[in-house]
Design a protein around this motif. Sequence first.
Motif, PDB file in Angstrom:
ATOM      1  N   GLU A   1      -3.133   4.347  -9.327  1.00 52.36           N
ATOM      2  CA  GLU A   1      -2.375   4.867 -10.368  1.00 52.36           C
ATOM      3  C   GLU A   1      -2.121   3.728 -11.264  1.00 52.36           C
ATOM      4  N   GLY A   2      -2.183   2.486 -10.815  1.00 47.61           N
ATOM      5  CA  GLY A   2      -1.596   1.523 -11.473  1.00 47.61           C
ATOM      6  C   GLY A   2      -0.346   1.079 -11.654  1.00 47.61           C
ATOM      7  N   LYS A   3       0.314   1.541 -10.505  1.00 48.93           N
ATOM      8  CA  LYS A   3       1.743   1.423 -10.201  1.00 48.93           C
ATOM      9  C   LYS A   3       2.274   0.151  -9.428  1.00 48.93           C
ATOM     10  N   GLN A   4       3.253  -0.263  -9.461  1.00 50.07           N
ATOM     11  CA  GLN A   4       3.820  -1.564  -8.763  1.00 50.07           C
ATOM     12  C   GLN A   4       4.670  -1.238  -7.580  1.00 50.07           C
ATOM     13  N   GLN A   5       5.169  -0.029  -7.265  1.00 47.34           N
ATOM     14  CA  GLN A   5       5.852   0.387  -5.982  1.00 47.34           C
ATOM     15  C   GLN A   5       5.394   1.745  -5.515  1.00 47.34           C
ATOM     16  N   VAL A   6       5.308   1.850  -4.366  1.00 51.36           N
ATOM     17  CA  VAL A   6       4.971   3.211  -3.486  1.00 51.36           C
ATOM     18  C   VAL A   6       6.169   4.083  -3.481  1.00 51.36           C
ATOM     19  N   ALA A   7       5.645   5.197  -3.757  1.00 44.90           N
ATOM     20  CA  ALA A   7       6.868   5.940  -4.062  1.00 44.90           C
ATOM     21  C   ALA A   7       6.657   7.148  -2.669  1.00 44.90           C
ATOM     22  N   GLY A   8       7.345   8.048  -2.471  1.00 50.96           N
ATOM     23  CA  GLY A   8       7.483   9.101  -1.161  1.00 50.96           C
ATOM     24  C   GLY A   8       6.312   9.845  -1.574  1.00 50.96           C
ATOM     25  N   ALA A   9       5.958  10.087  -2.689  1.00 54.87           N
ATOM     26  CA  ALA A   9       4.676  11.081  -2.919  1.00 54.87           C
ATOM     27  C   ALA A   9       3.512  10.351  -2.457  1.00 54.87           C
ATOM     28  N   HIS A  10       3.201   9.046  -2.661  1.00 55.96           N
ATOM     29  CA  HIS A  10       1.936   8.466  -2.190  1.00 55.96           C
ATOM     30  C   HIS A  10       1.922   8.619  -0.673  1.00 55.96           C
TER      31      HIS A  10
ATOM     32  N   ALA B   1      -1.411   4.687   1.495  1.00 56.60           N
ATOM     33  CA  ALA B   1      -0.352   4.804   0.246  1.00 56.60           C
ATOM     34  C   ALA B   1      -0.341   3.554  -0.794  1.00 56.60           C
ATOM     35  N   LEU B   2      -0.769   2.421  -0.317  1.00 57.76           N
ATOM     36  CA  LEU B   2      -1.093   1.350  -1.111  1.00 57.76           C
ATOM     37  C   LEU B   2      -2.278   1.338  -2.093  1.00 57.76           C
ATOM     38  N   MET B   3      -3.252   2.184  -1.581  1.00 55.23           N
ATOM     39  CA  MET B   3      -4.246   2.276  -2.161  1.00 55.23           C
ATOM     40  C   MET B   3      -4.209   3.351  -3.378  1.00 55.23           C
TER      41      MET B   3
ATOM     42  N   ALA C   1      -4.641  -8.521  -4.754  1.00 53.48           N
ATOM     43  CA  ALA C   1      -4.112  -9.173  -6.013  1.00 53.48           C
ATOM     44  C   ALA C   1      -3.248  -8.359  -6.766  1.00 53.48           C
ATOM     45  N   HIS C   2      -3.251  -6.869  -6.982  1.00 53.97           N
ATOM     46  CA  HIS C   2      -2.261  -6.274  -7.564  1.00 53.97           C
ATOM     47  C   HIS C   2      -0.950  -6.217  -7.269  1.00 53.97           C
ATOM     48  N   PHE C   3      -1.042  -6.383  -5.774  1.00 47.06           N
ATOM     49  CA  PHE C   3       0.424  -6.349  -5.339  1.00 47.06           C
ATOM     50  C   PHE C   3       0.918  -7.942  -5.097  1.00 47.06           C
TER      51      PHE C   3
ATOM     52  N   ALA D   1      11.006  -5.046  -3.666  1.00 48.44           N
ATOM     53  CA  ALA D   1      10.598  -4.032  -2.470  1.00 48.44           C
ATOM     54  C   ALA D   1       9.411  -3.227  -2.845  1.00 48.44           C
ATOM     55  N   LEU D   2       8.242  -3.321  -2.286  1.00 47.69           N
ATOM     56  CA  LEU D   2       7.050  -2.793  -2.383  1.00 47.69           C
ATOM     57  C   LEU D   2       7.120  -1.227  -1.963  1.00 47.69           C
TER      58      LEU D   2
END
Length: 301
Positions: free
Chosen positions: A249-258, A242-244, A4-6, A214-215
């Motif tokens: 973290e409550g963010k909307q886009q997956v970053a390289g660090a994830h 990475a999505l988890m 639901a978050h994404f 883009a997610l």
Amino acid sequence: MYTAHFGLREAPFGITPDTSFFFGSPHSQEALNTLLVAARGGEGFIKITGEVGTGKTLLCRKFMATLGPDFVTAYIPNPYLEPRTLMLALADELEVALEREVDQHRMLKAITDRLLLLAGEGKRVLLCLDEAQAIPVESLEALRLLTNLETEKRKLLQIVLFGQPELNRKLELQSIRQLAQRITFHYHLGPLSRDDLDYYVAHRLQVAGRDGAALFSGAALARLYRASGGVPRLVNILAHKALMLCYGEGKQQVAGAHVQAAARDTLSTGQAGRGRAWPWLTALGAAAACLAGGMAWAFIR
């Protein structure tokens, strides 16, 4: 979890072979085309190989779903069976009724009669064997003898072997050289290319219901390719984790660090990541419990 978050209808990176997520990359589409051409041409033996996690089982199921009503398919997912048991499994798949203590002769006659009946109805019968590298040599020879059954026009039974590269080494054995000579169509399924991975991720997200920005960032996709080597199963596991992390973290886009953290947890020295808590879990309370359940998904399945 994070669906639901994404804005997703379902989790996009499951590791079960769901044909609705089939991605026609150059490798997988060429392999599927090879299978369809060979099957419709009536070839006795067809072989598909690929390393662990490259999508052989998903390809197998997509292939069977694509064949159409002119084919009757039998599927044996674990063919590590001695010859008689393998024949019993085939009879079961073809809905052949057998007596409890049927002998070998009567069992083969019953299978042959069923194949002849289906051929008379205009049906082609195709047996798909997954994990074929595990088939005992004696059972491979029994399968070869089954493909001797034919009408004046075509074979009564076609067999497709899906296996890891070890299957090729088994087929080099002198004792089953006759079978190896009958494999006229074969294909090796490789990993995704760097460009294919971008489309693969976007495809699975779209099928799962994602509609919007883009997610995964460009950096996340680059790290995902480096960590997975383009192997679809690893891509799925790392993308899921990475999505988890991103959700946690409550963010909307997956970053390289994830992706980097997911890869470190998954790939570092085999078991090393399993007992280590991710830093943000202790701060999330109820969300942490949900995410821990999601973590178990990646290791149980």
